[in-house]
Design a protein around this motif. Structure first.
Motif, PDB file in Angstrom:
ATOM      1  N   ALA A  70    -158.998  15.923 -24.141  1.00 49.05           N
ATOM      2  CA  ALA A  70    -159.766  16.358 -25.313  1.00 49.05           C
ATOM      3  C   ALA A  70    -160.269  17.775 -25.015  1.00 49.05           C
ATOM      4  O   ALA A  70    -159.925  18.354 -23.979  1.00 49.05           O
ATOM      5  CB  ALA A  70    -160.914  15.398 -25.564  1.00 49.05           C
ATOM      6  N   GLY A  71    -161.084  18.334 -25.895  1.00 51.53           N
ATOM      7  CA  GLY A  71    -161.535  19.718 -25.722  1.00 51.53           C
ATOM      8  C   GLY A  71    -162.230  19.949 -24.389  1.00 51.53           C
ATOM      9  O   GLY A  71    -161.917  20.899 -23.669  1.00 51.53           O
ATOM     10  N   ASP A  72    -163.191  19.083 -24.050  1.00 53.73           N
ATOM     11  CA  ASP A  72    -163.933  19.280 -22.803  1.00 53.73           C
ATOM     12  C   ASP A  72    -164.027  17.990 -21.993  1.00 53.73           C
ATOM     13  O   ASP A  72    -164.972  17.796 -21.227  1.00 53.73           O
ATOM     14  CB  ASP A  72    -165.337  19.827 -23.110  1.00 53.73           C
ATOM     15  CG  ASP A  72    -166.124  18.906 -24.029  1.00 53.73           C
ATOM     16  OD1 ASP A  72    -165.624  17.792 -24.333  1.00 53.73           O
ATOM     17  OD2 ASP A  72    -167.236  19.283 -24.443  1.00 53.73           O
ATOM     18  N   SER A  73    -163.052  17.109 -22.162  1.00 54.17           N
ATOM     19  CA  SER A  73    -163.084  15.845 -21.424  1.00 54.17           C
ATOM     20  C   SER A  73    -161.665  15.313 -21.281  1.00 54.17           C
ATOM     21  O   SER A  73    -160.725  15.846 -21.882  1.00 54.17           O
ATOM     22  CB  SER A  73    -163.956  14.813 -22.158  1.00 54.17           C
ATOM     23  OG  SER A  73    -163.380  14.525 -23.425  1.00 54.17           O
ATOM     24  N   SER A  74    -161.543  14.256 -20.491  1.00 53.70           N
ATOM     25  CA  SER A  74    -160.219  13.659 -20.298  1.00 53.70           C
ATOM     26  C   SER A  74    -160.373  12.205 -19.868  1.00 53.70           C
ATOM     27  O   SER A  74    -161.443  11.779 -19.427  1.00 53.70           O
ATOM     28  CB  SER A  74    -159.418  14.452 -19.258  1.00 53.70           C
ATOM     29  OG  SER A  74    -160.114  14.515 -18.031  1.00 53.70           O
ATOM     30  N   GLY A  75    -159.275  11.455 -19.999  1.00 47.02           N
ATOM     31  CA  GLY A  75    -159.233  10.069 -19.536  1.00 47.02           C
ATOM     32  C   GLY A  75    -157.898   9.816 -18.882  1.00 47.02           C
ATOM     33  O   GLY A  75    -156.920  10.551 -19.130  1.00 47.02           O
ATOM     34  N   TRP A  76    -157.810   8.776 -18.055  1.00 45.88           N
ATOM     35  CA  TRP A  76    -156.584   8.565 -17.263  1.00 45.88           C
ATOM     36  C   TRP A  76    -156.418   7.088 -16.962  1.00 45.88           C
ATOM     37  O   TRP A  76    -157.408   6.363 -16.785  1.00 45.88           O
ATOM     38  CB  TRP A  76    -156.710   9.352 -15.974  1.00 45.88           C
ATOM     39  CG  TRP A  76    -155.667   9.111 -14.926  1.00 45.88           C
ATOM     40  CD1 TRP A  76    -154.479   9.762 -14.803  1.00 45.88           C
ATOM     41  CD2 TRP A  76    -155.727   8.188 -13.822  1.00 45.88           C
ATOM     42  NE1 TRP A  76    -153.795   9.301 -13.691  1.00 45.88           N
ATOM     43  CE2 TRP A  76    -154.543   8.331 -13.075  1.00 45.88           C
ATOM     44  CE3 TRP A  76    -156.672   7.248 -13.391  1.00 45.88           C
ATOM     45  CZ2 TRP A  76    -154.266   7.584 -11.929  1.00 45.88           C
ATOM     46  CZ3 TRP A  76    -156.403   6.493 -12.259  1.00 45.88           C
ATOM     47  CH2 TRP A  76    -155.210   6.671 -11.539  1.00 45.88           C
ATOM     48  N   GLN A  77    -155.173   6.663 -16.901  1.00 45.25           N
ATOM     49  CA  GLN A  77    -154.847   5.323 -16.402  1.00 45.25           C
ATOM     50  C   GLN A  77    -153.470   5.391 -15.753  1.00 45.25           C
ATOM     51  O   GLN A  77    -152.594   6.153 -16.180  1.00 45.25           O
ATOM     52  CB  GLN A  77    -154.824   4.285 -17.530  1.00 45.25           C
ATOM     53  CG  GLN A  77    -156.196   3.957 -18.093  1.00 45.25           C
ATOM     54  CD  GLN A  77    -157.059   3.150 -17.131  1.00 45.25           C
ATOM     55  OE1 GLN A  77    -156.920   1.946 -16.994  1.00 45.25           O
ATOM     56  NE2 GLN A  77    -157.974   3.851 -16.466  1.00 45.25           N
ATOM     57  N   LYS A  78    -153.276   4.543 -14.753  1.00 40.83           N
ATOM     58  CA  LYS A  78    -151.979   4.482 -14.084  1.00 40.83           C
ATOM     59  C   LYS A  78    -151.749   3.055 -13.624  1.00 40.83           C
ATOM     60  O   LYS A  78    -152.699   2.357 -13.220  1.00 40.83           O
ATOM     61  CB  LYS A  78    -151.959   5.427 -12.878  1.00 40.83           C
ATOM     62  CG  LYS A  78    -150.610   5.491 -12.167  1.00 40.83           C
ATOM     63  CD  LYS A  78    -150.671   6.481 -10.995  1.00 40.83           C
ATOM     64  CE  LYS A  78    -149.329   6.554 -10.287  1.00 40.83           C
ATOM     65  NZ  LYS A  78    -149.375   7.457  -9.121  1.00 40.83           N
ATOM     66  N   ALA A  79    -150.503   2.607 -13.676  1.00 41.52           N
ATOM     67  CA  ALA A  79    -150.175   1.268 -13.186  1.00 41.52           C
ATOM     68  C   ALA A  79    -148.740   1.260 -12.693  1.00 41.52           C
ATOM     69  O   ALA A  79    -147.903   2.049 -13.140  1.00 41.52           O
ATOM     70  CB  ALA A  79    -150.367   0.230 -14.280  1.00 41.52           C
ATOM     71  N   ASN A  80    -148.495   0.332 -11.795  1.00 38.98           N
ATOM     72  CA  ASN A  80    -147.180   0.224 -11.154  1.00 38.98           C
ATOM     73  C   ASN A  80    -146.931  -1.238 -10.865  1.00 38.98           C
ATOM     74  O   ASN A  80    -147.828  -1.946 -10.411  1.00 38.98           O
ATOM     75  CB  ASN A  80    -147.233   1.049  -9.856  1.00 38.98           C
ATOM     76  CG  ASN A  80    -145.997   0.904  -9.014  1.00 38.98           C
ATOM     77  OD1 ASN A  80    -145.582  -0.202  -8.682  1.00 38.98           O
ATOM     78  ND2 ASN A  80    -145.424   2.021  -8.649  1.00 38.98           N
ATOM     79  N   SER A  81    -145.705  -1.701 -11.126  1.00 41.70           N
ATOM     80  CA  SER A  81    -145.370  -3.093 -10.818  1.00 41.70           C
ATOM     81  C   SER A  81    -143.861  -3.232 -10.663  1.00 41.70           C
ATOM     82  O   SER A  81    -143.101  -2.522 -11.332  1.00 41.70           O
ATOM     83  CB  SER A  81    -145.847  -4.019 -11.946  1.00 41.70           C
ATOM     84  OG  SER A  81    -145.381  -5.344 -11.708  1.00 41.70           O
ATOM     85  N   PRO A  82    -143.400  -4.154  -9.811  1.00 39.45           N
ATOM     86  CA  PRO A  82    -141.968  -4.442  -9.787  1.00 39.45           C
ATOM     87  C   PRO A  82    -141.473  -5.003 -11.120  1.00 39.45           C
ATOM     88  O   PRO A  82    -140.302  -4.879 -11.450  1.00 39.45           O
ATOM     89  CB  PRO A  82    -141.831  -5.493  -8.678  1.00 39.45           C
ATOM     90  CG  PRO A  82    -143.044  -5.324  -7.822  1.00 39.45           C
ATOM     91  CD  PRO A  82    -144.131  -4.905  -8.774  1.00 39.45           C
ATOM     92  N   ASP A  83    -142.381  -5.591 -11.892  1.00 36.64           N
ATOM     93  CA  ASP A  83    -142.017  -6.289 -13.124  1.00 36.64           C
ATOM     94  C   ASP A  83    -142.550  -5.526 -14.336  1.00 36.64           C
ATOM     95  O   ASP A  83    -143.756  -5.476 -14.571  1.00 36.64           O
ATOM     96  CB  ASP A  83    -142.617  -7.710 -13.085  1.00 36.64           C
ATOM     97  CG  ASP A  83    -142.231  -8.528 -14.286  1.00 36.64           C
ATOM     98  OD1 ASP A  83    -141.476  -8.028 -15.146  1.00 36.64           O
ATOM     99  OD2 ASP A  83    -142.694  -9.688 -14.365  1.00 36.64           O
ATOM    100  N   ILE A  84    -141.654  -4.950 -15.110  1.00 39.42           N
ATOM    101  CA  ILE A  84    -142.041  -4.151 -16.277  1.00 39.42           C
ATOM    102  C   ILE A  84    -142.871  -4.978 -17.259  1.00 39.42           C
ATOM    103  O   ILE A  84    -143.709  -4.434 -17.988  1.00 39.42           O
ATOM    104  CB  ILE A  84    -140.791  -3.564 -16.976  1.00 39.42           C
ATOM    105  CG1 ILE A  84    -141.168  -2.650 -18.145  1.00 39.42           C
ATOM    106  CG2 ILE A  84    -139.857  -4.658 -17.473  1.00 39.42           C
ATOM    107  CD1 ILE A  84    -141.829  -1.393 -17.751  1.00 39.42           C
TER     108      ILE A  84
END
Lengths: 138, 473
Positions: B194-208
C-alpha cells in the motif's frame, strides 16, 4: 543488472560498489591524530539493513577509543548503527589512495530462486560525526 | 524424471571406470517451475529440469568429489577420473571413515514425534504428490489472477511467486548401499503493498492441496490495509507476539550449533551448556524427519537413516546430532562425558565438508495449553504483533544475540486489541533469553520464512523483547 549464470534471469543488484579515496593526502594515523574523541571500528563481523535500506547496524571484531588524537584503549564488541542518508551526510574526512583497500564479503545471495554472486567493495578509512554506537549490546 | 533404476544403471557404469578403494555417488536434481508477479501482473515464467551425479572417490584417508550433469560414457569416465586425481593429491584425513554398508546405514528406527503409529515398514509417508508435480503454468497463472484480484479490490499492489517442483535425491556406494528419495514441493509467497504499509504471507508444502494462494493473499492484504499510516513509538523492551514466520527466522540461527562438530570445534553456543536448563520449561524441541508436517529425505549425506532426536526437553538441552565421523571423534574427546548420548544420528552433510552435521527437520513440541494468536492479542495489555523478521544476522555467537528488522505488518496492541500499524523496529535479542521468556504458544505449524529451513514452529508471546531502534517506515 546481474545474472549468476546463463540460465538465470538478471536481477537488480550492486556487487561492486566502491567509494573513491580522498584527493588530499591523508593517512589513517593522520586522521586519528586530527580527532579529539572517537571510536575506531575495524573488521566487520555482522551486518543488517532494513528492506528500504534506511536503518543499518554493523558489529565489528575490534574497536579502539580515540582521545586527543591517540588510541587509548581497546573496546570489546563494538557496534554502530544509523540511517543510511544521515550517516553518509555526516562524513567529514576520508583517507587518500594509499589507505584504499578492496574489501568485500565473499558472496551475497539474492532472488528467488536464489542467485549467489561474489562481491567487492573498496574504501578508505573515513570519519563520521554523531554516530550511534553500542546498540547491539544495549 | 530421473528414476532410481536409471540412477542405478548410471552408478553401475561409473563403477566400471573406478579404480579407487571406495566409491560413493550422490544423485540430485529435478524439475522446477516458477511464476513471478509484481505490480499486479505476471512478468516472469521459468522452468528448469536438471540432474547431476557427484562422485566421491577414496584412497585410504584421501577423498574428493567431482560432479557432472552429463551421463554419457565419456562424461562419466571424465568425472571419475577427476574425482580420483583430486583424491590422490589430498592430505590424508585422519577422521575419514570407510563408507557405510547398507546394514550400518539402516540405523535405529525412531517412532514419529506426534505420537502416531509407526508407518508400515517404518517408511516415511509419501512426500510426492502428483497434483503438485503436474501443476501447469496456466494453473499457477489462475492462482496469481485470484491474488491480483484481491489486491486490486483493496487498491493494493501484489508481488510474489508461485512455484512447484519435483526433486530426487539418491545415494549409491561400493559397499552395496542404495537409498532413494523423491518429493514434490509447492511454494507461494505474496507481498501486498500500500502507500505506506505492506503485508506478507508465505507457505510451502509437498502437497499443493494444502496451499491456498487466495487465502494467503487475503491475510496479506488485511495486514497491508490495517498497518496503513504507521505510528512511530520509542524502541525499548516490549511484550511481543511473533507469528510463526518470525519465530522461525529467529530461532533458525540456533540450530547449526546443535551438531557434534560444532562442539568439537568450540564454535557452538552450547559449549559447556548441554544438560543445563537454558530455555523456559515450556520449550521442547525435536529433530524429526518423520513428522507429518516435515519434508526432506530420510537419509543423510552418507546414506545413514535420519533418527528422531530430542534436542531440548523442558528447557534443558539434551542431545546433539551427529554424522558418523563426528560421533566417532566425540567419543574419543574430552567433551564426551558432558554432551549427553553420543551416537550417529544420520544428520551428516556430504563428505568432505566443514560443518559436520545439523538438525534439518526441527519440530517444536506442542504446548500443553495452546493459544491462538487472537487469544494472545486479547491477553496483552500493551505489546507489539510482528508478522515477520528480515535480514537477521548473528551479533554474538555465544550469547546468541541476533539482530534484524521487523517487516510487512508490525502492529501496536493496547487493551487486548490491535490499535494501529507501527514503523518497523530493529531488534538485538539473545535467542537464549527469548526462549526463556515465552509466555504463550500456539499449536506449531509448518512454516516458511526467508532465513531458515522450513520448520514446525508455534507463534509465541514473549516478554521483554529487545527493540533497539526504529526506522523511517
Amino acid at each position: 543488472m546481474r545474472a549468476e549464470s546463463w540460465n538465470r534471469l538478471p536481477i537488480i543488484r550492486m556487487t561492486n560498489i566502491s567509494i573513491l579515496p580522498g584527493e588530499t593526502p591523508l593517512s589513517l594515523e593522520q586522521l586519528i591524530a586530527s580527532t579529539d574523541q572517537a571510536i575506531l571500528f575495524q573488521t566487520n563481523r555482522s551486518w543488517s539493513i532494513d528492506d528500504k535500506r534506511y536503518n543499518f547496524q554493523f558489529g565489528t571484531e575490534i574497536g579502539w577509543e580515540i582521545k586527543n588524537g591517540k588510541r587509548i584503549r581497546m573496546l570489546k564488541n563494538p557496534s554502530y548503527s544509523g540511517i543510511t542518508t544521515e550517516f553518509w551526510n555526516s562524513m567529514d574526512a576520508i583517507c587518500s589512495r594509499d589507505e584504499w583497500t578492496l574489501w568485500g564479503t565473499p558472496n551475497c545471495g539474492k532472488g528467488q530462486p536464489q542467485q549467489v554472486m561474489g562481491t567487492g567493495h573498496g574504501a578508505s578509512p573515513a570519519r563520521f560525526r554523531r554516530v550511534k554506537v553500542g546498540s547491539a549490546y544495549s | 524424471m530421473l528414476t532410481r533404476d536409471q540412477a542405478a544403471e548410471i552408478f553401475s557404469r561409473i563403477r566400471k571406470y573406478a579404480a579407487a578403494d571406495e566409491l560413493e555417488c550422490l544423485f540430485y536434481g529435478g524439475r522446477s517451475a516458477l511464476t513471478r508477479f509484481a505490480n499486479n501482473t505476471i512478468h516472469q515464467n521459468m522452468a528448469e529440469e536438471n540432474y547431476g551425479v557427484s562422485v566421491r572417490s577414496a584412497f585410504g584417508g584421501r577423498t574428493a568429489r567431482a560432479t557432472t550433469n552429463k551421463f554419457d560414457d565419456a562424461s562419466l569416465q571424465e568425472v571419475v577420473s577427476a574425482s580420483e586425481s583430486l583424491a590422490r593429491v589430498q592430505e590424508p584425513d585422519p577422521d575419514l571413515l570407510p563408507i557405510p554398508s547398507s546394514e550400518e546405514a539402516q540405523g535405529r528406527y525412531s517412532p514419529p514425534s506426534n505420537g502416531a503409529a509407526a508407518p508400515e515398514g517404518n517408511k516415511l509417508p509419501s512426500r510426492h504428490f502428483e497434483e503438485t508435480s503436474n501443476l501447469t503454468p496456466a494453473q499457477r497463472a489462475d492462482a496469481v489472477g485470484q491474488v491480483v484480484a484481491i489486491a486490486q479490490k483493496r487498491n493494493l499492489t501484489a508481488a510474489g511467486i508461485f512455484a512447484n517442483s519435483e526433486t530426487i535425491e539418491g545415494i549409491f556406494n561400493s559397499r552395496g548401499l542404495s537409498r532413494w528419495h523423491r518429493q514434490t514441493s509447492a511454494e507461494v509467497s505474496i507481498t501486498m503493498l500500500a502507500g505506506d504499509s505492506s503485508g506478507w504471507q508465505k507457505a510451502n508444502s509437498p502437497d499443493i492441496a494444502k496451499l491456498s494462494p487466495a487465502h494467503l493473499a487475503q491475510i496479506a492484504a488485511e495486514k497491508a490495509a490495517k498497518s496503513a499510516a504507521p505510528r512511530e513509538i520509542a524502541p525499548g523492551k516490549y511484550t511481543v507476539i511473533l507469528e510463526p514466520a518470525a519465530v522461525l527466522d529467529a530461532v533458525g540461527f540456533a540450530f547449526y550449533d546443535f551438531g557434534g562438530l560444532a562442539i568439537l570445534d568450540q564454535r557452538s553456543f552450547l559449549n559447556n551448556r548441554i544438560g543445563s536448563k537454558l530455555f523456559g520449561e515450556n520449550i521442547s524441541i525435536w529433530d524429526d524427519v518423520s513428522h507429518p508436517q516435515q519434508s526432506g529425505s530420510p537419509f543423510d549425506g552418507e546414506g545413514m537413516r535420519r533418527s528422531r532426536v530430542q534436542l531440548v526437553e523442558q528447557g534443558v538441552v539434551k542431545r546433539l546430532v551427529y554424522s558418523r565421523a563426528s560421533a566417532a571423534r566425540m567419543k574419543q574427546s574430552g567433551h564426551a562425558a558432558k554432551v549427553g548420548l553420543v551416537e550417529t544420528t544420520g544428520h551428516g552433510f556430504p563428505i568432505p565438508n566443514e560443518i559436520g552435521e545439523a538438525p534439518m527437520n526441527v519440530v517444536f513440541e506442542p504446548p500443553q495449553e495452546p493459544k491462538t494468536v487472537e487469544q494472545m492479542i486479547a491477553s496483552t495489555e500493551r505489546g507489539i504483533l510482528v508478522t515477520r523478521l528480515w535480514y537477521i544476522r548473528e551479533v554474538d555467537p555465544y550469547e546468541k544475540i541476533v539482530t534484524g528488522m521487523t517487516r510487512d505488518g508490525t502492529f501496536l496492541i493496547e487493551g487486548g486489541k490491535l490499535v494501529c500499524g507501527l514503523r518497523n523496529f530493529r531488534f538485538n535479542q539473545s535467542l537464549i533469553e527469548m526462549l526463556s521468556q515465552v509466555e504463550a504458544m500456539s499449536t506449531p505449524v509448518r512454516t516458511s520464512g526467508e532465513e531458515s529451513l522450513d520448520m514446525v514452529v508455534p507463534a509465541m508471546k514473549i516478554r521483554d523483547f529487545n527493540f533497539t531502534e526504529v526506522t523511517k517506515f
